[in-house]
Write an enzyme that holds these catalytic residues in place. Structure first.
Site, PDB file in Angstrom:
ATOM      1  NE  ARG A  39      -4.630 -39.638  -5.104  1.00  0.00           N
ATOM      2  CZ  ARG A  39      -4.185 -38.383  -5.121  1.00  0.00           C
ATOM      3  NH1 ARG A  39      -3.500 -37.913  -4.108  1.00  0.00           N
ATOM      4  NH2 ARG A  39      -4.442 -37.607  -6.149  1.00  0.00           N
TER       5      ARG A  39
ATOM      6  CG  HIS B 287      -3.386 -37.961 -11.307  1.00  0.00           C
ATOM      7  ND1 HIS B 287      -4.722 -38.100 -10.956  1.00  0.00           N
ATOM      8  CD2 HIS B 287      -2.877 -37.022 -10.472  1.00  0.00           C
ATOM      9  CE1 HIS B 287      -4.990 -37.278  -9.951  1.00  0.00           C
ATOM     10  NE2 HIS B 287      -3.894 -36.618  -9.642  1.00  0.00           N
TER      11      HIS B 287
ATOM     12  CD  GLN C 246      -3.715 -32.578 -11.772  1.00  0.00           C
ATOM     13  OE1 GLN C 246      -4.088 -32.852 -10.648  1.00  0.00           O
ATOM     14  NE2 GLN C 246      -3.724 -31.336 -12.242  1.00  0.00           N
TER      15      GLN C 246
ATOM     16  CG  ASP D 127       4.123 -34.351 -10.355  1.00  0.00           C
ATOM     17  OD1 ASP D 127       3.981 -33.821  -9.227  1.00  0.00           O
ATOM     18  OD2 ASP D 127       3.693 -35.490 -10.627  1.00  0.00           O
TER      19      ASP D 127
ATOM     20  CB  CYS E  70      -0.543 -32.160 -10.795  1.00  0.00           C
ATOM     21  SG  CYS E  70       0.975 -32.879 -10.142  1.00  0.00           S
TER      22      CYS E  70
ATOM     23  NE  ARG F   7      -8.130 -33.245 -10.266  1.00  0.00           N
ATOM     24  CZ  ARG F   7      -7.496 -34.069  -9.430  1.00  0.00           C
ATOM     25  NH1 ARG F   7      -6.273 -33.788  -9.033  1.00  0.00           N
ATOM     26  NH2 ARG F   7      -8.052 -35.192  -9.020  1.00  0.00           N
TER      27      ARG F   7
HETATM   28  N1   CP Z   1      -3.064 -32.906  -7.885  1.00  0.00           N
HETATM   29  C1   CP Z   1      -3.505 -33.785  -6.975  1.00  0.00           C
HETATM   30  O1   CP Z   1      -3.939 -34.892  -7.310  1.00  0.00           O
HETATM   31  O2   CP Z   1      -3.439 -33.337  -5.687  1.00  0.00           O
HETATM   32  P1   CP Z   1      -3.716 -34.194  -4.359  1.00  0.00           P
HETATM   33  O3   CP Z   1      -2.632 -35.248  -4.293  1.00  0.00           O
HETATM   34  O4   CP Z   1      -3.651 -33.220  -3.251  1.00  0.00           O
HETATM   35  O5   CP Z   1      -5.058 -34.837  -4.502  1.00  0.00           O
HETATM   36  N1  NVA Z   2       3.229 -37.729  -9.294  1.00  0.00           N
HETATM   37  C1  NVA Z   2       2.638 -37.328  -8.044  1.00  0.00           C
HETATM   38  C2  NVA Z   2       1.322 -36.666  -8.279  1.00  0.00           C
HETATM   39  C3  NVA Z   2       0.624 -36.164  -7.058  1.00  0.00           C
HETATM   40  C4  NVA Z   2      -0.709 -35.531  -7.365  1.00  0.00           C
HETATM   41  C5  NVA Z   2       2.496 -38.529  -7.140  1.00  0.00           C
HETATM   42  O1  NVA Z   2       2.080 -39.598  -7.627  1.00  0.00           O
HETATM   43  O2  NVA Z   2       2.802 -38.429  -5.955  1.00  0.00           O
END
Ligand code: CP
Ligand code: NVA
Length: 307
Positions: free
Chosen positions: A102, A129, A132, A224, A264, A292
């Site tokens: 990430r 992502h 997701q 989101d 998400c 997930r």
């Molecule tokens: N939806 C998602 O990716 O959640 P987190 O940021 O908590 O991993």
């Molecule tokens: N768009 C959000 C998704 C978090 C799971 C971010 O990148 O923070």
């Protein structure tokens, strides 16, 4: 055999994506059948940003498959700071069976994937992502019994989650429309790519700033946060701009009466979505969160064992 990564869904054919979802459904139905599938295997999980769902499911998923994992968080160091990205990848590939990341920069994930001999999974970058989207597609498929022809309206920021849903939806013959304020449209290159896929599969991908047009006939209403991780400084300014796109009861009712609500998570309740919609009987947010787990297990199996 060439190793496979899961960095972006556009690297997958419609058939491959469907097979991944099928495997996730099987793993969900019969977890015990896979309890030793990755015995002795290790996942290296690298996080530059906070996480609940992704970190927990990536760790628990590997444990449930009989393997192990270790997680590196930002205070433990960032890839590319102490030594080159190339050298980090060349070290990791000697010890672990899969690298999941990430990051802020999407390029960093692509670079590690290019250098490492082991599979690399994108656990969220500023651009995409994909894991997701996989969980969301599984959720929709199990709720409606199919994906083909479903319309998903993504309301809000044309962000990483929107991008992966556009690509995954196009591959699955869905209609995905991003509905949000001008200036925050999806990335033009991602939109082009998703449209090119949709043109082949019979799906459709679009953008509109018009809430009524976007929500009309929608089977799923997705939102989101308005400011993603790394955009915290823009939060106040974005609040004003995105307010007309807040998913409240009135906006949700513009979709089909059978429509589901998706997010998400994490949600900023009272901002992009109200409690009424988050806790609605047609809200599937915690099914998405559960899925997930099943989808990361499927990704590990597919990438490490080629299942
Ligand atoms: N939806 C998602 O990716 O959640 P987190 O940021 O908590 O991993
Ligand atoms: N768009 C959000 C998704 C978090 C799971 C971010 O990148 O923070």
């Amino acid at each position: 055999m060439k190793k496979r990564d899961l960095v972006a869904l556009w690297d997958y054919t419609p058939e491959e994506l469907a097979a991944l979802l099928e495997l996730a459904a099987k793993v969900k139905k019969s977890p015990a059948a896979y309890a030793d599938a990755l015995k002795g295997r290790t996942a290296f999980l690298y996080f530059e940003k906070p996480s609940l769902r992704t970190r927990v499911t990536s760790e628990v998923g590997m444990t449930q498959l009989g393997g192990g994992s270790l997680t590196q968080t930002p205070e433990m160091g960032r890839i590319g700071v102490r030594e080159s990205v190339h050298d980090v990848a060349k070290n990791l590939e000697r010890w672990v069976d899969v690298i999941a990341m990430r990051t802020f920069s999407h390029q960093l994930i692509e670079d590690v994937a290019r250098h490492a001999r082991v599979p690399v999974i994108n656990l969220l970058s500023d651009l995409l992502h994909p894991m997701q989207a996989l969980a969301d597609l599984l959720t929709l498929k199990q709720h409606f019994g199919k994906l083909k022809g479903l319309k998903l309206a993504f309301v809000g920021d044309g962000n990483n989650v929107a991008h992966s849903l556009m690509v995954g939806g196009a591959l699955s013959q869905m209609k995905v429309v991003v509905v949000g304020p001008r200036g925050h449209e999806p990335n033009a290159r991602v939109l082009d790519r998703a449209r090119a896929i949709a043109a082949k599969t019979g799906g459709e991908v679009g953008y509109t700033s018009d809430v009524d047009a976007g929500l009309k006939g929608a089977d799923a209403v997705y939102t989101d946060v308005w400011a993603s991780m790394g955009q915290e400084k823009e939060a106040a300014e974005r609040q004003k701009l995105f307010w007309p796109y807040r998913v409240d009861g009135a906006l949700f009712r513009k979709a089909k009466p059978t429509a589901v609500f998706m997010h998400c998570l994490p949600a900023h309740r009272g901002e992009e979505v109200t409690d009424e919609v988050c806790d609605h009987k047609r809200s599937v947010i915690f099914d998405e969160a559960e899925n997930r787990l099943h989808t990361i297990k499927a990704a590990y199996l597919a990438l490490i064992k080629g299942l």
